[in-house]
Design a protein around this motif. Sequence first.
Motif, PDB file in Angstrom:
ATOM      1  N   HIS A 333       0.857  -1.186   0.000  1.00  0.00           N
ATOM      2  CA  HIS A 333       0.000   0.000   0.000  1.00  0.00           C
ATOM      3  C   HIS A 333       0.896   1.241   0.000  1.00  0.00           C
ATOM      4  O   HIS A 333       1.992   1.226   0.574  1.00  0.00           O
ATOM      5  CB  HIS A 333      -0.908   0.005   1.244  1.00  0.00           C
ATOM      6  N   VAL A 334       0.436   2.305  -0.662  1.00  0.00           N
ATOM      7  CA  VAL A 334       1.159   3.573  -0.696  1.00  0.00           C
ATOM      8  C   VAL A 334       0.271   4.630  -0.040  1.00  0.00           C
ATOM      9  O   VAL A 334      -0.862   4.859  -0.472  1.00  0.00           O
ATOM     10  CB  VAL A 334       1.504   3.995  -2.134  1.00  0.00           C
ATOM     11  N   THR A 336      -1.367   8.077   0.908  1.00  0.00           N
ATOM     12  CA  THR A 336      -1.665   9.274   0.128  1.00  0.00           C
ATOM     13  C   THR A 336      -0.829  10.451   0.623  1.00  0.00           C
ATOM     14  O   THR A 336      -0.513  10.554   1.829  1.00  0.00           O
ATOM     15  CB  THR A 336      -3.159   9.627   0.230  1.00  0.00           C
ATOM     16  N   ALA A 341       3.784   8.327  -2.951  1.00  0.00           N
ATOM     17  CA  ALA A 341       2.670   8.686  -3.830  1.00  0.00           C
ATOM     18  C   ALA A 341       3.115   9.709  -4.867  1.00  0.00           C
ATOM     19  O   ALA A 341       2.710   9.631  -6.040  1.00  0.00           O
ATOM     20  CB  ALA A 341       1.508   9.215  -3.000  1.00  0.00           C
ATOM     21  N   GLU A 344       4.731   8.213  -7.692  1.00  0.00           N
ATOM     22  CA  GLU A 344       3.797   7.371  -8.447  1.00  0.00           C
ATOM     23  C   GLU A 344       4.088   5.886  -8.271  1.00  0.00           C
ATOM     24  O   GLU A 344       3.908   5.082  -9.187  1.00  0.00           O
ATOM     25  CB  GLU A 344       3.804   7.753  -9.940  1.00  0.00           C
ATOM     26  N   GLN A 346       3.160   2.227  -6.771  1.00  0.00           N
ATOM     27  CA  GLN A 346       1.842   1.603  -6.708  1.00  0.00           C
ATOM     28  C   GLN A 346       1.913   0.281  -5.949  1.00  0.00           C
ATOM     29  O   GLN A 346       2.994  -0.327  -5.837  1.00  0.00           O
ATOM     30  CB  GLN A 346       1.311   1.345  -8.121  1.00  0.00           C
ATOM     31  N   PRO A 347       0.774  -0.185  -5.430  1.00  0.00           N
ATOM     32  CA  PRO A 347       0.733  -1.519  -4.826  1.00  0.00           C
ATOM     33  C   PRO A 347       1.153  -2.587  -5.859  1.00  0.00           C
ATOM     34  O   PRO A 347       0.921  -2.430  -7.064  1.00  0.00           O
ATOM     35  CB  PRO A 347      -0.742  -1.683  -4.424  1.00  0.00           C
ATOM     36  N   ASP A 348       1.791  -3.632  -5.366  1.00  0.00           N
ATOM     37  CA  ASP A 348       2.312  -4.757  -6.168  1.00  0.00           C
ATOM     38  C   ASP A 348       3.587  -4.406  -6.924  1.00  0.00           C
ATOM     39  O   ASP A 348       4.137  -5.277  -7.630  1.00  0.00           O
ATOM     40  CB  ASP A 348       1.263  -5.284  -7.164  1.00  0.00           C
ATOM     41  N   ASP A 349       4.081  -3.155  -6.810  1.00  0.00           N
ATOM     42  CA  ASP A 349       5.407  -2.865  -7.351  1.00  0.00           C
ATOM     43  C   ASP A 349       6.446  -3.645  -6.541  1.00  0.00           C
ATOM     44  O   ASP A 349       6.354  -3.732  -5.304  1.00  0.00           O
ATOM     45  CB  ASP A 349       5.723  -1.367  -7.259  1.00  0.00           C
ATOM     46  N   ARG A 384       7.182  -3.461 -12.469  1.00  0.00           N
ATOM     47  CA  ARG A 384       5.722  -3.319 -12.513  1.00  0.00           C
ATOM     48  C   ARG A 384       5.224  -4.135 -13.692  1.00  0.00           C
ATOM     49  O   ARG A 384       5.485  -3.799 -14.845  1.00  0.00           O
ATOM     50  CB  ARG A 384       5.329  -1.859 -12.645  1.00  0.00           C
TER      51      ARG A 384
END
Length: 402
Positions: A333-334, A336, A341, A344, A346-349, A384
């Motif tokens: 999770h990133v 906010t 954030a 840029e 992202q989750p799953d990076d 990614r």
Amino acid sequence: MTQQLNAASFTTKTVNSDSKKLMMPKNIALNSEHRANSQPTAIKLARVEQIERNWMLCLAYIVGMVSLLMLPQSGIGQVPPDLETTIKASLPCVVKIFGSGGLANLEGYGSGIIISSNGYIMTVWNHILDRGVVTVVLDDGRRFDATRVGVEPSLDLAILKIEAEGLSFIDPKQATMPPIGMRVLGFSNMFKVAGGNEPVSVIHGVVAAVAPLQARRGSFEFPYQGDAIIVDAITNNPGAAGGLLMSVDGVPLGMIGKELKDRRINVWINYALPLTELAQTAEEIITGKFKPADYAKKTLDDEPVELARYTPLDLGLVMVPDVVYRTPCFIDHVRTESLGAKLELQPDDLILFLNDELVQSQQELREMLGRMNPGDPVRMTIRRGGRLKSVSFSMPLKAELQ
């Protein structure tokens, strides 16, 4: 009127075999003989000196040839017997290691030292050991799958095991610290010169210094804090890490380390980690007595202090649960309005590299971030999907990340 010439005014000189005599004026004959017998003394001395020089040159040539013939064969373009013996005895103790690599200029090969007859191998702790299958190739070309027995990151040390018996080996407990000026040999699979039964490379040099290693790898300080053997030879090349440093008379000295730069003058260092510093830890890992210290928290008075300067959470990155020994650096999770954030992320990076250094686990990511200072340049490479992406930034003050 005919002039009468007195015979006494003439002399005779034989000019041919018929003894015919030519009448010459006496004054002319005397002048000729005077010129022949009155050569300058300097010219005569010069001729004598030239003859003497020619004789001296001949004598020097003869002495030189005799001396050359009297030299032992090892002194004429051949390896001296003691050096040849050391090389032949050491080559079977050095192995080629193949594992992870091939990404971002990271080589998938390295070197190792056999330290027991039943297949224990000492090498450096690096990315090659990151995947499940690590292949070890012996001097005779035999190939084995190796298992990792244990590691000590603070010594940059890893111990592997292959199922083999009766191997030639180096006993680290027989190692010594070399004096400055000692002639040494470096054995390694640098530049992947060997892949089967070919011999590894051998480099000859001398010990330039024994001193604390003040070095860095990329933007990170090298964790080893003890004395290192600095070598006047180009020993630390790609693939050389884990190789063997020996004296020319066969005394084990050190393990060739990773490629590093001096943090003060930014030049490459050729060095080896002393086996005297590694021997005890290697034995403890093999015998199962090793207990890794908590190097993230300690002070001289043993009061625990948090040394980490930054954590992934400071960047707004919530990682997946760290539940195994080497949990990959997947972002769960990133937050906010966080730095992550803004970059840029992202989750799953999957975070793969930090300043071109392979991040092998979440623990390593925390250690790398924990050594950074405000203002340090940071380049993060993530995967990614099936693509790689890089983001760059300067590390802010920690107060600015709150």
